[in-house]
Design a protein around this motif. Structure first.
Motif, PDB file in Angstrom:
ATOM      1  N   ARG B 219       4.950 -50.043  39.805  1.00 35.66           N
ATOM      2  CA  ARG B 219       5.758 -49.466  38.722  1.00 35.66           C
ATOM      3  C   ARG B 219       5.363 -50.084  37.369  1.00 35.66           C
ATOM      4  N   LEU B 220       5.207 -51.400  37.341  1.00 35.79           N
ATOM      5  CA  LEU B 220       4.857 -52.081  36.096  1.00 35.79           C
ATOM      6  C   LEU B 220       3.475 -51.644  35.617  1.00 35.79           C
ATOM      7  N   ARG B 221       2.544 -51.517  36.571  1.00 41.74           N
ATOM      8  CA  ARG B 221       1.190 -51.110  36.213  1.00 41.74           C
ATOM      9  C   ARG B 221       1.173 -49.693  35.656  1.00 41.74           C
ATOM     10  N   SER B 222       2.006 -48.795  36.232  1.00 44.70           N
ATOM     11  CA  SER B 222       1.977 -47.434  35.695  1.00 44.70           C
ATOM     12  C   SER B 222       2.636 -47.377  34.323  1.00 44.70           C
ATOM     13  N   CYS B 223       3.614 -48.268  34.084  1.00 46.75           N
ATOM     14  CA  CYS B 223       4.213 -48.348  32.749  1.00 46.75           C
ATOM     15  C   CYS B 223       3.158 -48.836  31.742  1.00 46.75           C
ATOM     16  N   MET B 224       2.350 -49.804  32.158  1.00 45.24           N
ATOM     17  CA  MET B 224       1.311 -50.335  31.264  1.00 45.24           C
ATOM     18  C   MET B 224       0.263 -49.267  30.968  1.00 45.24           C
ATOM     19  N   ALA B 225      -0.137 -48.520  32.007  1.00 40.59           N
ATOM     20  CA  ALA B 225      -1.077 -47.426  31.780  1.00 40.59           C
ATOM     21  C   ALA B 225      -0.443 -46.411  30.838  1.00 40.59           C
ATOM     22  N   GLY B 226       0.881 -46.255  30.932  1.00 41.71           N
ATOM     23  CA  GLY B 226       1.605 -45.306  30.082  1.00 41.71           C
ATOM     24  C   GLY B 226       1.544 -45.652  28.606  1.00 41.71           C
ATOM     25  N   VAL B 227       1.502 -46.926  28.276  1.00 41.31           N
ATOM     26  CA  VAL B 227       1.366 -47.320  26.863  1.00 41.31           C
ATOM     27  C   VAL B 227      -0.105 -47.548  26.514  1.00 41.31           C
ATOM     28  N   ARG B 228      -0.990 -47.068  27.383  1.00 44.43           N
ATOM     29  CA  ARG B 228      -2.451 -47.151  27.202  1.00 44.43           C
ATOM     30  C   ARG B 228      -2.908 -48.601  27.089  1.00 44.43           C
ATOM     31  N   ALA B 229      -2.320 -49.448  27.906  1.00 44.05           N
ATOM     32  CA  ALA B 229      -2.774 -50.836  27.997  1.00 44.05           C
ATOM     33  C   ALA B 229      -3.556 -50.985  29.295  1.00 44.05           C
ATOM     34  N   GLN B 230      -4.362 -52.036  29.372  1.00 42.68           N
ATOM     35  CA  GLN B 230      -5.096 -52.313  30.608  1.00 42.68           C
ATOM     36  C   GLN B 230      -4.128 -53.010  31.572  1.00 42.68           C
ATOM     37  N   PRO B 231      -3.776 -52.372  32.698  1.00 44.22           N
ATOM     38  CA  PRO B 231      -2.811 -53.025  33.590  1.00 44.22           C
ATOM     39  C   PRO B 231      -3.408 -54.278  34.232  1.00 44.22           C
ATOM     40  N   TYR B 232      -2.550 -55.261  34.473  1.00 41.72           N
ATOM     41  CA  TYR B 232      -2.985 -56.455  35.209  1.00 41.72           C
ATOM     42  C   TYR B 232      -3.247 -56.058  36.658  1.00 41.72           C
ATOM     43  N   ASP B 233      -4.132 -56.809  37.313  1.00 38.96           N
ATOM     44  CA  ASP B 233      -4.403 -56.554  38.727  1.00 38.96           C
ATOM     45  C   ASP B 233      -3.173 -56.886  39.573  1.00 38.96           C
ATOM     46  N   TYR B 234      -3.115 -56.256  40.744  1.00 37.72           N
ATOM     47  CA  TYR B 234      -2.049 -56.608  41.688  1.00 37.72           C
ATOM     48  C   TYR B 234      -2.101 -58.094  41.981  1.00 37.72           C
ATOM     49  N   GLY B 235      -0.944 -58.732  41.943  1.00 39.01           N
ATOM     50  CA  GLY B 235      -0.866 -60.157  42.264  1.00 39.01           C
ATOM     51  C   GLY B 235      -1.219 -61.067  41.105  1.00 39.01           C
ATOM     52  N   ALA B 236      -1.551 -60.509  39.937  1.00 39.25           N
ATOM     53  CA  ALA B 236      -1.880 -61.338  38.779  1.00 39.25           C
ATOM     54  C   ALA B 236      -0.654 -62.175  38.392  1.00 39.25           C
ATOM     55  N   PRO B 237      -0.881 -63.446  38.004  1.00 39.21           N
ATOM     56  CA  PRO B 237       0.258 -64.298  37.632  1.00 39.21           C
ATOM     57  C   PRO B 237       1.129 -63.660  36.543  1.00 39.21           C
ATOM     58  N   GLU B 238       0.491 -62.944  35.612  1.00 43.13           N
ATOM     59  CA  GLU B 238       1.257 -62.311  34.523  1.00 43.13           C
ATOM     60  C   GLU B 238       2.261 -61.299  35.076  1.00 43.13           C
ATOM     61  N   LEU B 239       1.816 -60.508  36.072  1.00 40.02           N
ATOM     62  CA  LEU B 239       2.714 -59.506  36.653  1.00 40.02           C
ATOM     63  C   LEU B 239       3.870 -60.175  37.385  1.00 40.02           C
ATOM     64  N   VAL B 240       3.547 -61.255  38.106  1.00 34.65           N
ATOM     65  CA  VAL B 240       4.597 -61.954  38.856  1.00 34.65           C
ATOM     66  C   VAL B 240       5.606 -62.572  37.882  1.00 34.65           C
ATOM     67  N   GLU B 241       5.116 -63.111  36.754  1.00 33.81           N
ATOM     68  CA  GLU B 241       6.025 -63.678  35.752  1.00 33.81           C
ATOM     69  C   GLU B 241       6.915 -62.597  35.148  1.00 33.81           C
ATOM     70  N   LEU B 242       6.332 -61.420  34.958  1.00 33.15           N
ATOM     71  CA  LEU B 242       7.124 -60.307  34.431  1.00 33.15           C
ATOM     72  C   LEU B 242       8.187 -59.892  35.448  1.00 33.15           C
ATOM     73  N   GLU B 243       7.787 -59.820  36.717  1.00 32.10           N
ATOM     74  CA  GLU B 243       8.751 -59.521  37.793  1.00 32.10           C
ATOM     75  C   GLU B 243       9.876 -60.550  37.800  1.00 32.10           C
ATOM     76  N   LEU B 244       9.463 -61.807  37.650  1.00 31.13           N
ATOM     77  CA  LEU B 244      10.426 -62.914  37.669  1.00 31.13           C
ATOM     78  C   LEU B 244      11.420 -62.770  36.523  1.00 31.13           C
ATOM     79  N   TYR B 245      10.916 -62.464  35.330  1.00 24.02           N
ATOM     80  CA  TYR B 245      11.823 -62.287  34.189  1.00 24.02           C
ATOM     81  C   TYR B 245      12.769 -61.123  34.453  1.00 24.02           C
ATOM     82  N   LEU B 246      12.219 -60.000  34.950  1.00 17.28           N
ATOM     83  CA  LEU B 246      13.045 -58.815  35.185  1.00 17.28           C
ATOM     84  C   LEU B 246      14.132 -59.093  36.220  1.00 17.28           C
TER      85      LEU B 246
END
Lengths: 106, 262
Positions: B219-246
């Protein structure tokens, strides 16, 4: 890992109209989609669903590519006697799944 | 020539007018809403009925995987954790959680894979594979109704801050941060779809658009693609930190896994 979820009331009064809900796990690949490299993904869908109530067919449906993944089929029938509902799903690539549910009619 | 400063002034005012409301205003506790409340009654009906919710098919598959022996040690999840209804109750409500060995937070999918590698000596399951989603959904479903308490561990503090920074950070060609939609405009619509608050209460969830179960990272990756950003890879620390914040942002809200969304 195909699995089905069936919802049939365990008990019903004779003559009562009951709702039967079925959910079957299936990808329902249309056959119109292509991979990133342009190859056609072959069709893989459920083509037929049927329900038998104590051996007599009471509901049948043909399924087509426009039907979403994990088809959810619900229908109504009249509870006439205690017994068994048998459900069968048949599809492409030899897909064949069945499930059953019991009902007590008072 | 007199009019040029006036135009610049007006432009500045307009810019200020656009930017000011976009400055992150966090959602008050009482105003938080699950994505469920934004969906149509028809979609809610699918989630309400476990025999209509296609996410439950994966939960059933997860229940059988729980008992399957795997890896060099030929051990099943159930051999150590026994009845998931007891041992896994409330677990999903605490994830992502801090892993001592790695020294960073891991999400539930990563925890399952770490357990496979460390305790079963099995190969990790691929992200978004049917097996990993099914096991995750099965484990998370045991916490249904449990209030989220992610982030209670003080070791997570710096990672929550990093996740929050990413949430606030503008990115992509559209130059939008998560906060611009999910804090500031969640009561509005985007191309006919409701903008939700981004409360991750029901993952992994069944998205009708996907016609399958998917993880929060998807879901986060498709949101990032939606704002035309390069999505982080699955399991990337940045994504996990974002999950953690959410998840820490949704603290106190009940787990709904497997939720159904449009």
């Amino acid at each position: 890992m195909a699995s089905a979820l069936i919802n049939v009331p365990a008990k019903a009064k004779r003559g009562e109209i009951i709702e039967i809900k079925t959910l079957m796990s299936h990808i329902m690949e249309t056959g119109y989609r292509r991979t990133a490299t342009g190859e056609l993904i072959p069709r893989n869908i459920i083509t037929s669903f049927s329900c038998r109530y104590n051996g007599a067919e009471i509901f049948r449906a043909d399924l087509f590519p426009a039907i979403a993944a994990n088809p959810f089929i619900t229908f109504f029938t009249v509870a006439t006697e205690s017994g068994k509902f048998d459900f069968d799903w048949i599809g492409d690539n030899g897909f064949a799944e069945s499930a059953s549910a019991l009902i007590t009619v008072e | 020539m007199k009019s040029i400063p006036a135009i610049i002034g007006a432009a500045l005012l307009v810019t200020a007018g656009i930017v000011a409301p976009l400055l992150a205003t966090e959602i008050p506790q009482g105003a938080r809403r699950s994505g469920y409340s934004f969906t149509a009654p028809e979609t809610q009906a699918i989630q309400n009925d476990d025999t209509a919710n296609p996410g439950m098919l994966s939960v059933l598959d997860g229940a059988s995987l729980w008992k399957d022996k795997a890896g060099a040690l030929s051990k099943a999840c159930a051999d150590c954790h026994h009845d998931a209804g007891v041992s896994m109750r409330g677990v999903a409500a605490r994830y992502p959680a801090f892993d001592q060995a790695l020294g960073r937070p891991v999400n539930l999918e990563q925890r399952i894979n770490l357990c496979r590698v460390r305790n079963q000596q099995a190969t990790p399951l691929a992200y978004e594979s049917h097996e990993l989603l099914a096991l995750t959904a099965f484990v998370a479903e045991q916490s249904r109704g449990v209030a989220i308490e992610t982030g209670a561990d003080p070791q997570l503090e710096p990672f929550i801050t990093k996740g929050r920074d990413l949430f606030m950070h503008r990115q992509g060609q559209l130059n939008l941060g998560c906060t611009n939609c999910h804090d500031d405009n969640w009561d509005k619509h985007l191309a006919g779809s409701a903008i939700t608050q981004g409360q991750p209460t029901g993952y992994p969830l069944y998205r009708l658009e996907w016609q399958s179960l998917g993880s929060l990272e998807r879901r986060l990756r498709s949101c990032m693609a939606g704002v035309r950003a390069q999505p982080y890879d699955y399991g990337a620390p940045e994504l996990v930190e974002l999950e953690l914040y959410l998840m820490s942002r949704a603290r106190g809200m009940p787990i709904e896994t497997p939720a159904v969304r449009p």
